[in-house]
Design a protein around this motif. Structure first.
Motif, PDB file in Angstrom:
ATOM      1  N   SER A 246       0.844  -1.196   0.000  1.00  0.00           N
ATOM      2  CA  SER A 246       0.000   0.000   0.000  1.00  0.00           C
ATOM      3  C   SER A 246       0.876   1.241   0.000  1.00  0.00           C
ATOM      4  CB  SER A 246      -0.922   0.012   1.231  1.00  0.00           C
ATOM      5  OG  SER A 246      -0.158   0.055   2.422  1.00  0.00           O
ATOM      6  N   GLY A 247       0.277   2.335  -0.419  1.00  0.00           N
ATOM      7  CA  GLY A 247       0.998   3.598  -0.426  1.00  0.00           C
ATOM      8  C   GLY A 247       0.481   4.519  -1.501  1.00  0.00           C
ATOM      9  N   GLY A 248       1.293   5.514  -1.816  1.00  0.00           N
ATOM     10  CA  GLY A 248       0.904   6.482  -2.832  1.00  0.00           C
ATOM     11  C   GLY A 248       1.767   7.724  -2.730  1.00  0.00           C
ATOM     12  N   THR A 249       1.311   8.755  -3.399  1.00  0.00           N
ATOM     13  CA  THR A 249       2.069  10.007  -3.396  1.00  0.00           C
ATOM     14  C   THR A 249       1.820  10.771  -2.101  1.00  0.00           C
ATOM     15  OG1 THR A 249       0.222  11.001  -4.622  1.00  0.00           O
ATOM     16  CG2 THR A 249       2.137  10.278  -5.892  1.00  0.00           C
ATOM     17  N   GLU A 250       2.913  11.369  -1.615  1.00  0.00           N
ATOM     18  CA  GLU A 250       2.851  12.254  -0.454  1.00  0.00           C
ATOM     19  C   GLU A 250       3.646  13.506  -0.812  1.00  0.00           C
ATOM     20  OE1 GLU A 250       4.325  10.162   2.927  1.00  0.00           O
ATOM     21  OE2 GLU A 250       2.706   8.669   2.916  1.00  0.00           O
ATOM     22  N   GLY A 251       2.944  14.492  -1.331  1.00  0.00           N
ATOM     23  CA  GLY A 251       3.632  15.689  -1.803  1.00  0.00           C
ATOM     24  C   GLY A 251       4.484  15.369  -3.016  1.00  0.00           C
ATOM     25  N   GLU A 252       5.787  15.603  -2.910  1.00  0.00           N
ATOM     26  CA  GLU A 252       6.694  15.369  -4.019  1.00  0.00           C
ATOM     27  C   GLU A 252       7.339  13.989  -3.971  1.00  0.00           C
ATOM     28  OE1 GLU A 252       7.093  17.489  -6.585  1.00  0.00           O
ATOM     29  OE2 GLU A 252       5.442  18.533  -5.595  1.00  0.00           O
ATOM     30  N   GLN A 253       6.804  13.096  -3.134  1.00  0.00           N
ATOM     31  CA  GLN A 253       7.371  11.763  -2.992  1.00  0.00           C
ATOM     32  C   GLN A 253       6.314  10.692  -3.167  1.00  0.00           C
ATOM     33  OE1 GLN A 253       9.093  12.312   0.985  1.00  0.00           O
ATOM     34  NE2 GLN A 253      11.143  12.245   0.072  1.00  0.00           N
ATOM     35  N   ILE A 254       6.804   9.466  -3.420  1.00  0.00           N
ATOM     36  CA  ILE A 254       5.961   8.273  -3.413  1.00  0.00           C
ATOM     37  C   ILE A 254       6.434   7.390  -2.269  1.00  0.00           C
ATOM     38  CG2 ILE A 254       5.343   6.160  -4.632  1.00  0.00           C
ATOM     39  CD1 ILE A 254       5.502   7.640  -7.215  1.00  0.00           C
ATOM     40  N   ALA A 255       5.513   6.989  -1.400  1.00  0.00           N
ATOM     41  CA  ALA A 255       5.841   6.142  -0.257  1.00  0.00           C
ATOM     42  C   ALA A 255       5.058   4.840  -0.357  1.00  0.00           C
ATOM     43  CB  ALA A 255       5.511   6.850   1.051  1.00  0.00           C
ATOM     44  N   LEU A 256       5.756   3.716  -0.230  1.00  0.00           N
ATOM     45  CA  LEU A 256       5.141   2.393  -0.320  1.00  0.00           C
ATOM     46  C   LEU A 256       5.561   1.556   0.879  1.00  0.00           C
ATOM     47  CD1 LEU A 256       5.800   1.604  -4.095  1.00  0.00           C
ATOM     48  CD2 LEU A 256       3.644   2.369  -3.091  1.00  0.00           C
ATOM     49  N   ASP A 257       4.640   0.738   1.380  1.00  0.00           N
ATOM     50  CA  ASP A 257       4.914  -0.210   2.458  1.00  0.00           C
ATOM     51  C   ASP A 257       4.346  -1.567   2.062  1.00  0.00           C
ATOM     52  OD1 ASP A 257       5.992   1.394   4.901  1.00  0.00           O
ATOM     53  OD2 ASP A 257       4.290   2.575   4.161  1.00  0.00           O
ATOM     54  N   GLY A 258       5.112  -2.620   2.332  1.00  0.00           N
ATOM     55  CA  GLY A 258       4.647  -3.954   1.977  1.00  0.00           C
ATOM     56  C   GLY A 258       5.129  -4.996   2.965  1.00  0.00           C
ATOM     57  N   GLU A 259       4.457  -6.133   2.996  1.00  0.00           N
ATOM     58  CA  GLU A 259       4.861  -7.253   3.827  1.00  0.00           C
ATOM     59  C   GLU A 259       4.305  -8.541   3.246  1.00  0.00           C
ATOM     60  OE1 GLU A 259       3.322  -7.085   7.765  1.00  0.00           O
ATOM     61  OE2 GLU A 259       1.311  -6.499   7.134  1.00  0.00           O
ATOM     62  N   PHE A 260       4.941  -9.648   3.590  1.00  0.00           N
ATOM     63  CA  PHE A 260       4.438 -10.960   3.171  1.00  0.00           C
ATOM     64  C   PHE A 260       4.837 -11.991   4.210  1.00  0.00           C
ATOM     65  CE2 PHE A 260       8.733 -10.901   1.501  1.00  0.00           C
ATOM     66  CZ  PHE A 260       9.196 -12.190   1.762  1.00  0.00           C
ATOM     67  N   THR A 261       4.057 -13.060   4.289  1.00  0.00           N
ATOM     68  CA  THR A 261       4.358 -14.190   5.158  1.00  0.00           C
ATOM     69  C   THR A 261       4.005 -15.467   4.422  1.00  0.00           C
ATOM     70  OG1 THR A 261       3.887 -12.931   7.175  1.00  0.00           O
ATOM     71  CG2 THR A 261       3.887 -15.320   7.357  1.00  0.00           C
ATOM     72  N   LEU A 262       4.966 -16.354   4.321  1.00  0.00           N
ATOM     73  CA  LEU A 262       4.779 -17.657   3.687  1.00  0.00           C
ATOM     74  C   LEU A 262       5.045 -18.722   4.728  1.00  0.00           C
ATOM     75  CD1 LEU A 262       4.466 -19.594   1.264  1.00  0.00           C
ATOM     76  CD2 LEU A 262       6.898 -19.240   0.799  1.00  0.00           C
ATOM     77  N   GLU A 263       4.097 -19.616   4.933  1.00  0.00           N
ATOM     78  CA  GLU A 263       4.235 -20.704   5.895  1.00  0.00           C
ATOM     79  C   GLU A 263       4.041 -22.032   5.185  1.00  0.00           C
ATOM     80  OE1 GLU A 263       2.886 -19.277  10.205  1.00  0.00           O
ATOM     81  OE2 GLU A 263       1.268 -19.091   8.729  1.00  0.00           O
ATOM     82  N   GLN A 264       4.993 -22.925   5.374  1.00  0.00           N
ATOM     83  CA  GLN A 264       4.906 -24.246   4.760  1.00  0.00           C
ATOM     84  C   GLN A 264       5.874 -25.181   5.482  1.00  0.00           C
ATOM     85  OE1 GLN A 264       5.076 -24.345   0.523  1.00  0.00           O
ATOM     86  NE2 GLN A 264       5.641 -26.501   0.416  1.00  0.00           N
ATOM     87  N   GLU A 265       5.442 -26.398   5.695  1.00  0.00           N
ATOM     88  CA  GLU A 265       6.305 -27.379   6.345  1.00  0.00           C
ATOM     89  C   GLU A 265       7.530 -27.636   5.476  1.00  0.00           C
ATOM     90  OE1 GLU A 265       6.058 -31.962   8.093  1.00  0.00           O
ATOM     91  OE2 GLU A 265       4.305 -30.985   7.214  1.00  0.00           O
ATOM     92  N   ASP A 266       8.706 -27.608   6.103  1.00  0.00           N
ATOM     93  CA  ASP A 266       9.976 -27.842   5.413  1.00  0.00           C
ATOM     94  C   ASP A 266      10.072 -26.957   4.177  1.00  0.00           C
ATOM     95  OD1 ASP A 266      12.449 -28.896   4.821  1.00  0.00           O
ATOM     96  OD2 ASP A 266      11.643 -30.626   3.744  1.00  0.00           O
ATOM     97  N   ILE A 267       9.943 -25.669   4.398  1.00  0.00           N
ATOM     98  CA  ILE A 267       9.907 -24.726   3.286  1.00  0.00           C
ATOM     99  C   ILE A 267      11.193 -24.752   2.476  1.00  0.00           C
ATOM    100  CG2 ILE A 267      10.713 -22.803   4.709  1.00  0.00           C
ATOM    101  CD1 ILE A 267       8.919 -20.968   3.129  1.00  0.00           C
ATOM    102  N   VAL A 268      12.338 -24.906   3.163  1.00  0.00           N
ATOM    103  CA  VAL A 268      13.615 -24.936   2.449  1.00  0.00           C
ATOM    104  C   VAL A 268      13.757 -26.220   1.653  1.00  0.00           C
ATOM    105  CG1 VAL A 268      16.125 -24.923   2.728  1.00  0.00           C
ATOM    106  CG2 VAL A 268      14.712 -23.404   4.114  1.00  0.00           C
ATOM    107  N   GLY A 269      13.364 -27.347   2.259  1.00  0.00           N
ATOM    108  CA  GLY A 269      13.430 -28.615   1.545  1.00  0.00           C
ATOM    109  C   GLY A 269      12.549 -28.616   0.308  1.00  0.00           C
ATOM    110  N   GLN A 270      11.359 -28.015   0.426  1.00  0.00           N
ATOM    111  CA  GLN A 270      10.471 -27.928  -0.729  1.00  0.00           C
ATOM    112  C   GLN A 270      11.092 -27.062  -1.819  1.00  0.00           C
ATOM    113  OE1 GLN A 270       7.727 -29.561  -1.293  1.00  0.00           O
ATOM    114  NE2 GLN A 270       7.566 -30.525   0.726  1.00  0.00           N
ATOM    115  N   ALA A 271      11.747 -25.962  -1.413  1.00  0.00           N
ATOM    116  CA  ALA A 271      12.388 -25.098  -2.400  1.00  0.00           C
ATOM    117  C   ALA A 271      13.515 -25.838  -3.108  1.00  0.00           C
ATOM    118  CB  ALA A 271      12.915 -23.837  -1.725  1.00  0.00           C
ATOM    119  N   ILE A 272      14.305 -26.593  -2.343  1.00  0.00           N
ATOM    120  CA  ILE A 272      15.397 -27.357  -2.950  1.00  0.00           C
ATOM    121  C   ILE A 272      14.848 -28.367  -3.941  1.00  0.00           C
ATOM    122  CG2 ILE A 272      17.194 -29.059  -2.456  1.00  0.00           C
ATOM    123  CD1 ILE A 272      17.723 -27.594   0.152  1.00  0.00           C
ATOM    124  N   SER A 273      13.746 -29.018  -3.580  1.00  0.00           N
ATOM    125  CA  SER A 273      13.127 -29.982  -4.495  1.00  0.00           C
ATOM    126  C   SER A 273      12.699 -29.314  -5.792  1.00  0.00           C
ATOM    127  CB  SER A 273      11.915 -30.637  -3.812  1.00  0.00           C
ATOM    128  OG  SER A 273      11.256 -31.518  -4.697  1.00  0.00           O
TER     129      SER A 273
END
Length: 687
Positions: free
Chosen positions: A465-492
């Motif tokens: 989310s975000g947008g213009t604030e005067g002469e600037q653009i400001a954005l904020d974001g976040e994410f969360t990923l949950e999965q059993e053995d996430i690294v092992g799944q990525a390696i696979s």
């Protein structure tokens, strides 16, 4: 896990490995430690390539027990100046990093500060990114403030997505106001609205859309066209209506009703005949007029009825599949696939378009089909039979796609999508407004069906989310990923990509060994923080593994000295970043300088300091800071390589220290586990 989620994970892992600005993979060495648990066997074949030892060091210190500290002199990293004509400011940078093999601990910190005057706050770019990866969770947050470009007068943005065990939904909205001179083709519109909806069921797909626009200037003469296709028991009907201008070159084909029927027969009947069927064409209405420039105006409505074409379509498709060199199908298999494709039921496919002389434009479409899943499964079978490396698809991906289709049917999963876009122009600006969303029904049942078929599921939530604030653009974001053995799944997943993309068996096996070793290292936790503000860049990263010594099966020296590296420390000292590599038991306690110079890490340019000839200390890795940064429970400090744990020393009792690592000539941070993984993944990408 989807490719998008894997991309997020990959990006985070690479951020950890890239925490040392400009530092590469370097040479390999054995990674073992007396305190480290025994590395499990990776059951790999003998390495067909010859692993290299460490490059010759700039300096080497030898203690009374035969342990070494090697120093590798890196590049100048402070008080750099921008090249002539470049806009980048001069800067000062500092690098420190460390690897303690026995503790499976890795940490790095890079800072760079501009030496020029602080920029105007309104024109400065500031941002931060934070990520934490554990065995079952990846979380990231970030923000960015940057100058507003001239092409954007104002904007707002909100994006939110949820894919949990209970629900899957997506919402996005944005409004952008741009000056007309920056609006491009959008400035040709007075106003416009586009609406699209779609519903995807287990075997049905429906979608509708509409367009309503007013142009600043009409694009041409008024016209309207509409087409509707329907199916009944394998026969197809086309209802068409057209009112448009035809060029002088084609007037003779349409200037009488008889010629119009003849032209329509030529267009549609040939298709039916090629499929062994027939086409019955009925001219519902006809009107023609000639213009002064010898062009014409045609207003016509007609119906085309196709019969007995589906069998011919199936036969032609089967013949093409069976005769294609890159597809490994028997005639019987090709026939079965072709028959399943033709089971696709077209309830309605229609489209309409109208343009007036005043510049008003309207349009719409409607799509309603059934049994698309059967046709899709047939397509997966074709993809599975492709034996061309250029078009081949991984078997694992195809199997997962089939399983997902089965789960959708079993759960009666229904997904809906909508998109609404408006454009409005004034005398000075153009405003674009967009709204998009998706929803799902029976999602929880679908997740259960997936898991009952051993398909891993990862929960994902994200927002921006975000947008213009005067002469600037400001954005904020976040994410969360949950999965059993996430690294092992990525390696696979990476291994699957490797199987499809690597072209040489030697390269394939080499990268596969890196992936196996990373998995055997028993990843526990990784963290990275990146901030940029007031001309200062700060990158901090760390990682913890239970069995970092497992990498010895990949980077162990196959020939030569077989040196045992226990720690690596790097620090910016003055204008240079030096790497200090601690090696345990490289020579006997009574070794001579000649014995030391016989090592591959020593050459004629290396300065050798024998026991009793030196008295100095070395940079040490701040283990407590690394543990605190990673949020780990404190553990007893491991002894430095080859000693009692005392820091520094002199004469015969000197110990090789622990430490943070840096930009070493020929060595760098290649010992770091995360960097090894990054190098392996980048090798796959290059292939």
């Amino acid at each position: 896990m989807s490719r998008q989620l894997r991309a997020v994970l990959l990006a985070t892992l690479l951020v950890l490995s890239a925490g040392f600005a400009g530092v590469g993979f370097g040479s390999a060495a054995a990674l073992t430690d007396a305190d480290a648990p025994a590395a499990p066997s990776l059951q790999q074949e003998e390495d067909p390539t010859e692993n290299a030892t460490l490059d010759p060091a700039t300096e080497v210190w030898v203690d009374g027990e035969g342990n070494l500290v090697l120093r590798y002199e890196g590049n100048t990293t402070s008080e750099t100046e921008a090249p002539t004509g470049a806009e980048a400011p001069a800067s000062e940078s500092n690098i420190e990093y460390g690897l303690a093999v026995g503790e499976g601990l890795f940490y790095s910190l890079v800072t760079a500060n501009s030496t020029t005057a602080a920029p105007d706050a309104a024109n400065a770019t500031e941002g931060e990114f934070h990520a934490l990866l554990t065995t079952g969770r990846l979380n990231g947050t970030g923000s960015l403030v940057t100058p507003r470009p001239d092409a954007i007068q104002s904007m707002t943005l909100d994006v939110e997505g949820v894919r949990t065990r209970e629900d899957a939904r997506f919402d996005a909205s944005t409004e952008i106001v741009v000056p007309n001179e920056e609006a491009g083709t959008a400035s040709l519109l007075q106003n416009a609205q586009v609406d699209v909806q779609a519903e995807v069921g287990p075997s049905t797909f429906t979608s509708t859309g509409s367009l309503d626009a007013s142009l600043q200037t009409a694009l041409g003469p008024a016209q309207s066209q509409s087409f509707t296709v329907t199916e009944s028991d394998g026969d197809y009907t086309i209802d068409a209506a057209q009112d448009y201008r035809i060029s002088s070159f084609t007037v003779d084909r349409w200037n009488t009703s008889a010629r119009a029927e003849q032209t329509l027969n030529a267009q549609y009947a040939a298709i039916a005949q090629s499929l062994g069927g027939s086409a019955d064409i009925t001219l519902e209405s006809y009107e023609f007029s000639r213009n002064e420039d010898d062009s014409g105006r045609l207003d016509i409505e007609y119906t085309v009825e196709y019969t007995d074409v589906e069998q011919g379509l199936s036969q032609q498709l089967a013949f093409q599949l069976a005769s294609t060199e890159d597809v490994n199908l028997t005639q019987a298999e090709a026939t079965d696939i072709a028959q399943r494709v033709t089971e696709l039921q077209v309830n309605e496919v229609s489209a309409a378009f109208e343009q007036t002389e005043t510049g008003a434009v309207t349009g719409s479409y409607n799509l309603d089909i059934e049994n698309y899943d059967t046709a899709l499964e047939a397509g997966l079978d074709v993809a599975d039979s492709v034996n061309s490396s250029e078009f081949a698809v991984q078997t694992e991906q195809l199997d997962q796609a089939r399983t997902q289709l089965e789960a959708q049917r079993a759960a009666n999963l229904v997904r809906t999508y909508s998109l609404s876009t408006t454009v409005e122009s004034s005398t000075e600006t153009t405003t674009l407004n967009l709204q998009a969303q998706s929803r799902s029904e029976n999602w929880a049942a679908y997740v259960e069906e997936l898991e009952s078929r051993d398909v891993p599921f990862g929960s994902l939530t994200y927002s921006l989310s975000g947008g213009t604030e005067g002469e600037q653009i400001a954005l904020d974001g976040e994410f969360t990923l949950e999965q059993e053995d996430i690294v092992g799944q990525a390696i696979s997943q990476f291994e699957q990509s490797l199987n499809a993309s690597a072209t040489e068996e030697t390269d394939t096996e080499e990268v596969r060994r890196y992936l196996r070793a990373f998995e055997a290292a028993e990843f526990q936790r990784a963290k990275t923080d990146v901030t940029f503000s007031n001309g200062e860049l700060r990158i901090e990263a760390g990682a913890k593994f239970d069995n970092l010594a497992a990498l010895r099966d990949v980077v162990a020296v196959a020939q030569g000295d077989g040196l045992t590296v226990t720690e690596v420390v790097g620090r910016t000292e003055g204008n240079t970043t030096n790497s200090y590599v601690s090696v345990r038991g490289a020579v006997s306690s009574d070794a001579s300088e000649e014995d030391v110079r016989a090592l591959s890490v020593v050459d004629e340019n290396t300065t050798v300091h024998m026991p009793g000839t030196w008295d100095r200390s070395f940079p040490e890795m701040d283990r407590d800071r690394a543990r605190n940064y990673l949020g780990l429970t404190p553990t007893p400090t491991a002894s430095p390589a080859g000693g009692s744990g005392d820091d520094g020393g002199s004469g015969d009792d000197q110990q090789t220290p622990g430490g943070s690592s840096g930009d070493g000539a020929g060595f760098g941070v290649g010992v770091a586990l995360v960097a090894l993984l990054a190098a392996a993944l980048l090798a796959v990408r290059r292939e």
